[in-house]
Design an enzyme around this catalytic site. Sequence first.
Site, PDB file in Angstrom:
ATOM      1  N   ASP A  66       0.867  -1.208  -0.230  1.00 58.60           N
ATOM      2  CA  ASP A  66      -0.115   0.272   0.002  1.00 58.60           C
ATOM      3  C   ASP A  66       0.787   1.158   0.035  1.00 58.60           C
ATOM      4  OD1 ASP A  66      -2.693  -0.767  -0.157  1.00 58.60           O
ATOM      5  OD2 ASP A  66      -2.749  -1.212   1.897  1.00 58.60           O
ATOM      6  N   ARG A 111       0.665  -1.281   7.540  1.00 58.66           N
ATOM      7  CA  ARG A 111       1.158  -0.356   6.925  1.00 58.66           C
ATOM      8  C   ARG A 111       1.897   0.526   7.760  1.00 58.66           C
ATOM      9  NH1 ARG A 111      -2.869   3.263   3.334  1.00 58.66           N
ATOM     10  NH2 ARG A 111      -0.677   3.790   2.735  1.00 58.66           N
ATOM     11  N   ARG A 162     -10.000   5.572  10.553  1.00 55.53           N
ATOM     12  CA  ARG A 162      -8.489   5.485  10.465  1.00 55.53           C
ATOM     13  C   ARG A 162      -7.850   6.361  11.547  1.00 55.53           C
ATOM     14  NH1 ARG A 162      -6.336   2.692   6.294  1.00 55.53           N
ATOM     15  NH2 ARG A 162      -7.873   1.130   5.560  1.00 55.53           N
ATOM     16  N   HIS A 191     -11.699   7.204   4.776  1.00 55.68           N
ATOM     17  CA  HIS A 191     -10.721   8.552   4.919  1.00 55.68           C
ATOM     18  C   HIS A 191     -11.438   9.750   4.406  1.00 55.68           C
ATOM     19  CE1 HIS A 191      -6.494   6.277   4.325  1.00 55.68           C
ATOM     20  NE2 HIS A 191      -6.588   6.830   5.454  1.00 55.68           N
ATOM     21  N   CYS A 287      -5.192   9.917  -3.277  1.00 60.10           N
ATOM     22  CA  CYS A 287      -4.243   9.183  -2.110  1.00 60.10           C
ATOM     23  C   CYS A 287      -2.687   8.742  -2.784  1.00 60.10           C
ATOM     24  CB  CYS A 287      -4.755   7.930  -1.784  1.00 60.10           C
ATOM     25  SG  CYS A 287      -6.490   7.585  -2.119  1.00 60.10           S
TER      26      CYS A 287
HETATM   27  N1  ARG Z   1      -5.370   0.112   0.876  1.00 57.99           N
HETATM   28  C1  ARG Z   1      -4.979   1.469   1.556  1.00 57.99           C
HETATM   29  C2  ARG Z   1      -5.475   1.523   2.880  1.00 57.99           C
HETATM   30  O1  ARG Z   1      -6.821   0.964   3.019  1.00 57.99           O
HETATM   31  C3  ARG Z   1      -5.591   2.412   0.652  1.00 57.99           C
HETATM   32  C4  ARG Z   1      -5.294   3.853   0.883  1.00 57.99           C
HETATM   33  C5  ARG Z   1      -6.147   4.901   0.156  1.00 57.99           C
HETATM   34  N2  ARG Z   1      -5.676   6.347   0.603  1.00 57.99           N
HETATM   35  C6  ARG Z   1      -6.371   7.111   0.929  1.00 57.99           C
HETATM   36  N3  ARG Z   1      -6.142   8.357   1.344  1.00 57.99           N
HETATM   37  N4  ARG Z   1      -7.755   7.117   0.944  1.00 57.99           N
HETATM   38  O2  ARG Z   1      -5.080   2.113   4.012  1.00 57.99           O
END
Ligand code: ARG
Length: 293
Positions: A66, A111, A162, A191, A287
């Site tokens: 990612d 991550r 998140r 997000h 992103c």
């Molecule tokens: N697979 C990543 C996650 O879930 C995608 C992140 C996408 N980033 C964003 N800013 N929306 O963390």
Amino acid sequence: MPAPKRVLMTSPEHFDVEYVINPHMAGHIGDIDKTAATQQWEALRDAYENLDFVVEIVDGLAGLPDMVFCANQTLPYLVLPSGNDVVSAPAGDPKNMNKGVVLSQMFARERKREVSRYARFFEDIGYESQPLCTNTSTSFEGMGDALWHPFRSLLWGGYGFRTDVAVYPLISEALGVRVLPLELTDPDFYHLDTCFSVLNEETVLIFPGAFQPDGLALIKKLFQNVLESPEDEARALFSCNAHCPDGKHVLIQSGCTSTNGLLLRAGFHPVELDTSEYLKAGGSVFCMKQMFW
Ligand code: ARG
């Protein structure tokens, strides 16, 4: 904040869907067409270069699939001259200002190791890097959730999936800026940058169904023009993960027909790009880059 002119992107050779940490990734493990992903990433890089932005590349790392979503590991900022609440473009010439990044504390274990690579990138070009706080269970996902209002010392702060809302008073205090928290309510829009794209000082593109009524009211109070993307384009095509780097062109996933109509009527130029391989991981244009000064 004055508009940044430099773009950071992360090369996609290790991009993949190897785990599921948002609803979009379900069913897509091992499903990435690597050739298509590389072409789509190159087309996005070229789109920024065609608009005269300088694109700098951090190479992706094996085992961090990612990492290509490089908006999430940091929040770049300028240190504002004290007493200046509102930064106008000439008064806020970034050349004369100190720069920094707040470092993220990623929500997902998978991550967490991404952050140090970006800390090093920004330190190497003279940015100060600020760890967020000492409590490691508190999460913050950088410009996935924290978005600057152009030309003001004002940050919009998404939370609920998140990012922990408790980080925003710390960021407000550390950077001397106001933060307006916005609670996110729908896991597909995990997000803030999946449902809220600031196009210029007066205009924002949103999916209204991702917010609480009081958050929506706040958005409508602070922006003169609120463009509301329809649900199908927002949910399946990430229309609100579009990016307007220059106040005029809007880089957006291709096929967002109704949203493009809204953008055109509001005087913007949609630039359609295919990010379909990245949609499988829950991300699109916004992103896949980090803007900095
Ligand atoms: N697979 C990543 C996650 O879930 C995608 C992140 C996408 N980033 C964003 N800013 N929306 O963390």
